[in-house]
Design an enzyme around this catalytic site. Sequence first.
Site, PDB file in Angstrom:
ATOM      1  N   GLU A  92     128.335  30.799 105.291  1.00 57.48           N
ATOM      2  CA  GLU A  92     129.690  30.214 105.144  1.00 57.48           C
ATOM      3  C   GLU A  92     130.016  29.296 106.325  1.00 57.48           C
ATOM      4  OE1 GLU A  92     130.511  31.755 102.286  1.00 57.48           O
ATOM      5  OE2 GLU A  92     132.143  30.367 101.876  1.00 57.48           O
TER       6      GLU A  92
ATOM      7  N   ALA B  76     118.806  20.579 104.512  1.00 58.45           N
ATOM      8  CA  ALA B  76     120.271  20.460 104.523  1.00 58.45           C
ATOM      9  C   ALA B  76     120.909  21.846 104.565  1.00 58.45           C
ATOM     10  CB  ALA B  76     120.743  19.702 103.279  1.00 58.45           C
TER      11      ALA B  76
ATOM     12  N   GLN C 232     125.322  51.889 120.530  1.00 55.61           N
ATOM     13  CA  GLN C 232     125.251  52.420 121.899  1.00 55.61           C
ATOM     14  C   GLN C 232     125.886  53.809 121.980  1.00 55.61           C
ATOM     15  OE1 GLN C 232     123.574  50.715 124.048  1.00 55.61           O
ATOM     16  NE2 GLN C 232     123.894  52.008 125.839  1.00 55.61           N
TER      17      GLN C 232
ATOM     18  N   GLY D 250     120.175  57.119 121.133  1.00 53.04           N
ATOM     19  CA  GLY D 250     118.901  56.902 120.432  1.00 53.04           C
ATOM     20  C   GLY D 250     119.054  57.021 118.927  1.00 53.04           C
TER      21      GLY D 250
ATOM     22  N   ILE E   2     119.505  31.148  98.097  1.00 52.73           N
ATOM     23  CA  ILE E   2     120.669  31.193  97.210  1.00 52.73           C
ATOM     24  C   ILE E   2     120.897  32.630  96.737  1.00 52.73           C
ATOM     25  CG2 ILE E   2     121.663  30.305  95.063  1.00 52.73           C
ATOM     26  CD1 ILE E   2     121.286  28.198  97.386  1.00 52.73           C
TER      27      ILE E   2
HETATM   28  C1  LIG Z   1     121.347  35.866 103.512  1.00 58.67           C
HETATM   29  C2  LIG Z   1     121.723  34.438 103.263  1.00 58.67           C
HETATM   30  C3  LIG Z   1     122.494  34.117 102.158  1.00 58.67           C
HETATM   31  C4  LIG Z   1     122.822  32.782 101.890  1.00 58.67           C
HETATM   32  N1  LIG Z   1     123.485  32.469 100.732  1.00 58.67           N
HETATM   33  C5  LIG Z   1     123.640  31.165 100.406  1.00 58.67           C
HETATM   34  C6  LIG Z   1     124.141  30.802  99.100  1.00 58.67           C
HETATM   35  O1  LIG Z   1     124.454  31.658  98.249  1.00 58.67           O
HETATM   36  N2  LIG Z   1     124.272  29.474  98.822  1.00 58.67           N
HETATM   37  C7  LIG Z   1     123.934  28.498  99.727  1.00 58.67           C
HETATM   38  O2  LIG Z   1     124.060  27.335  99.395  1.00 58.67           O
HETATM   39  N3  LIG Z   1     123.441  28.819 100.955  1.00 58.67           N
HETATM   40  C8  LIG Z   1     123.273  30.116 101.307  1.00 58.67           C
HETATM   41  N4  LIG Z   1     122.736  30.453 102.532  1.00 58.67           N
HETATM   42  C9  LIG Z   1     122.423  29.404 103.500  1.00 58.67           C
HETATM   43  C10 LIG Z   1     123.392  29.368 104.680  1.00 58.67           C
HETATM   44  O3  LIG Z   1     124.637  28.906 104.265  1.00 58.67           O
HETATM   45  C11 LIG Z   1     122.738  28.513 105.787  1.00 58.67           C
HETATM   46  O4  LIG Z   1     121.675  29.282 106.335  1.00 58.67           O
HETATM   47  C12 LIG Z   1     123.728  28.107 106.878  1.00 58.67           C
HETATM   48  O5  LIG Z   1     124.669  27.192 106.379  1.00 58.67           O
HETATM   49  C13 LIG Z   1     123.029  27.466 108.085  1.00 58.67           C
HETATM   50  O6  LIG Z   1     122.115  26.479 107.710  1.00 58.67           O
HETATM   51  P1  LIG Z   1     120.617  26.543 108.273  1.00 58.67           P
HETATM   52  O7  LIG Z   1     120.123  27.919 108.092  1.00 58.67           O
HETATM   53  O8  LIG Z   1     119.852  25.438 107.687  1.00 58.67           O
HETATM   54  O9  LIG Z   1     120.765  26.316 109.843  1.00 58.67           O
HETATM   55  P2  LIG Z   1     120.813  24.898 110.601  1.00 58.67           P
HETATM   56  O10 LIG Z   1     121.898  24.068 110.034  1.00 58.67           O
HETATM   57  O11 LIG Z   1     119.447  24.333 110.669  1.00 58.67           O
HETATM   58  O12 LIG Z   1     121.244  25.361 112.058  1.00 58.67           O
HETATM   59  C14 LIG Z   1     120.338  25.924 112.992  1.00 58.67           C
HETATM   60  C15 LIG Z   1     121.120  26.213 114.275  1.00 58.67           C
HETATM   61  O13 LIG Z   1     121.643  24.979 114.802  1.00 58.67           O
HETATM   62  C16 LIG Z   1     123.050  25.078 114.932  1.00 58.67           C
HETATM   63  N5  LIG Z   1     123.674  23.778 114.612  1.00 58.67           N
HETATM   64  C17 LIG Z   1     123.437  22.976 113.538  1.00 58.67           C
HETATM   65  N6  LIG Z   1     124.216  21.885 113.568  1.00 58.67           N
HETATM   66  C18 LIG Z   1     124.976  22.004 114.680  1.00 58.67           C
HETATM   67  C19 LIG Z   1     125.997  21.205 115.280  1.00 58.67           C
HETATM   68  N7  LIG Z   1     126.412  20.047 114.727  1.00 58.67           N
HETATM   69  N8  LIG Z   1     126.560  21.632 116.436  1.00 58.67           N
HETATM   70  C20 LIG Z   1     126.160  22.793 117.014  1.00 58.67           C
HETATM   71  N9  LIG Z   1     125.215  23.612 116.485  1.00 58.67           N
HETATM   72  C21 LIG Z   1     124.634  23.214 115.346  1.00 58.67           C
HETATM   73  C22 LIG Z   1     123.482  26.139 113.939  1.00 58.67           C
HETATM   74  O14 LIG Z   1     124.720  26.720 114.298  1.00 58.67           O
HETATM   75  C23 LIG Z   1     122.316  27.137 114.039  1.00 58.67           C
HETATM   76  O15 LIG Z   1     122.497  27.957 115.160  1.00 58.67           O
HETATM   77  C24 LIG Z   1     122.413  31.771 102.808  1.00 58.67           C
HETATM   78  C25 LIG Z   1     121.659  32.100 103.936  1.00 58.67           C
HETATM   79  C26 LIG Z   1     121.291  33.413 104.155  1.00 58.67           C
HETATM   80  C27 LIG Z   1     120.406  33.727 105.341  1.00 58.67           C
END
Ligand SMILES: Cc1cc2nc3c(=O)[nH]c(=O)nc-3n(C[C@H](O)[C@H](O)[C@H](O)COP(=O)(O)OP(=O)(O)OC[C@H]3O[C@@H](n4cnc5c(N)ncnc54)[C@H](O)[C@@H]3O)c2cc1C
Length: 382
Positions: A366, A133, A339, A343, A160
Amino acid sequence: MLIQIPKNSLDTYEQIREMTAAFAREQVRPQAERLDREEEFPVEIFKQMAGLGLFGITTEEKFGGAGVDCYGYAIIMEELSRGYSAVADQCGLVELICTLLSRYGSDEQKALYLRRITAFDLRVAYCLTEAEAGSDLAGLKTTAVKTGSGWSLTGSKLWINNAPFADIGLVLARTDPEQGHRGMSVFIVDLHGKGVTRGPKEHKMGQRASQVGPLFFDHVQLPEDALLGEMNRGFYMIMSVLEKGRVGIGALALGIAQAGLDAALDYAKTRKQFGSHIAEFQGVQWMLAQMAMEICAARGLVHKAAIMLDNDTPATGACSMAKCFASDVAVRQTAEAVQIFGGSGYIQGYEVERLYRDAKITQIYEGTNQIQRTIIARQLLR
Ligand SMILES: Cc1cc2nc3c(=O)[nH]c(=O)nc-3n(C[C@H](O)[C@H](O)[C@H](O)COP(=O)(O)OP(=O)(O)OC[C@H]3O[C@@H](n4cnc5c(N)ncnc54)[C@H](O)[C@@H]3O)c2cc1C
């Protein structure tokens, strides 16, 4: 409404900007390269920020916040991020948690947590994402089951922020598995409690001073008053604060882009090739002009969305536009800054190399930029 008017005098915002910019320039930016290299969580900087009122920026002063509006928050986030975005990221995280607690907490919960969070005595985590999720939060599996004395929480969360050491987490969990997103609630969870374990911190591409990791909950016993707000309203509560969160990330992205332009301007005025400073070449000038234009446009969107929230104008589309456009600008324009450095821009230790890495996450967290575009389109097609 086409024109949005800030609530305070422009002098007030300028004072906020100058104070934050001076702090970021003098205390944050000089440490950014080392913090990134050593992946160090900058506790001393955060203690100083708490002293300056930079945690809980829009939280009421009686709870230790700064009582500033969302426009002021955007200005603070941009300036902090111009120093180092991982520092601004902590400010944004605290802002989300304090907004949820202020909006939905009972008097007891506010009294118990807000002052300690804004003083940086309690470290917080915002726990939504799971392995299955991410963008689709309705798919989350963490569940809180009612017991005689409260709740039993089981599940796991991924990536998280602050997970390796946070004291409390706001955890979104299922409370009525049959009801999809209408069956989720938010719990305030003591992360030192029995049944909570933490995985190792992840090693990230950018914003490496912020610490991200997994959290595991195994039949964690929560008291009755761990529930925040109304049962089964958790998904909507989370969504209601994400608009402010998106303005915050838009402003953070803006700070990264502006830092890239600052560095590129300095470099172009000092680097000589063909007997001239490279700033004298029209090809480089046009790159700098494009950077400045896009950053200005992004700032306009971020400020407009912030002021709309302050004026209680419906701002869902505006907040998504601000986050999406500003983060795209940050990635595009930090690449241009690399750019202009040639380098050198590709070599570790140069600020623009870090800025380019730091910018990328702003298109992902977010709500990814694909999700932001979906929200904007939905608003257009309503
Ligand atoms: C450094 C970092 C800090 C974070 N901090 C937190 C935190 O503090 N708390 C927390 O709860 N989460 C946190 N996250 C999680 C972050 O919010 C999620 O990574 C983000 O919401 C995307 O979810 P996912 O990585 O599962 O990607 P997915 O939802 O699996 O998406 C994969 C790709 O598919 C695309 N996609 C998915 N659904 C659709 C759609 N309906 N239409 C078009 N494109 C779509 C997405 O845009 C993406 O390109 C963090 C992540 C990172 C890397």
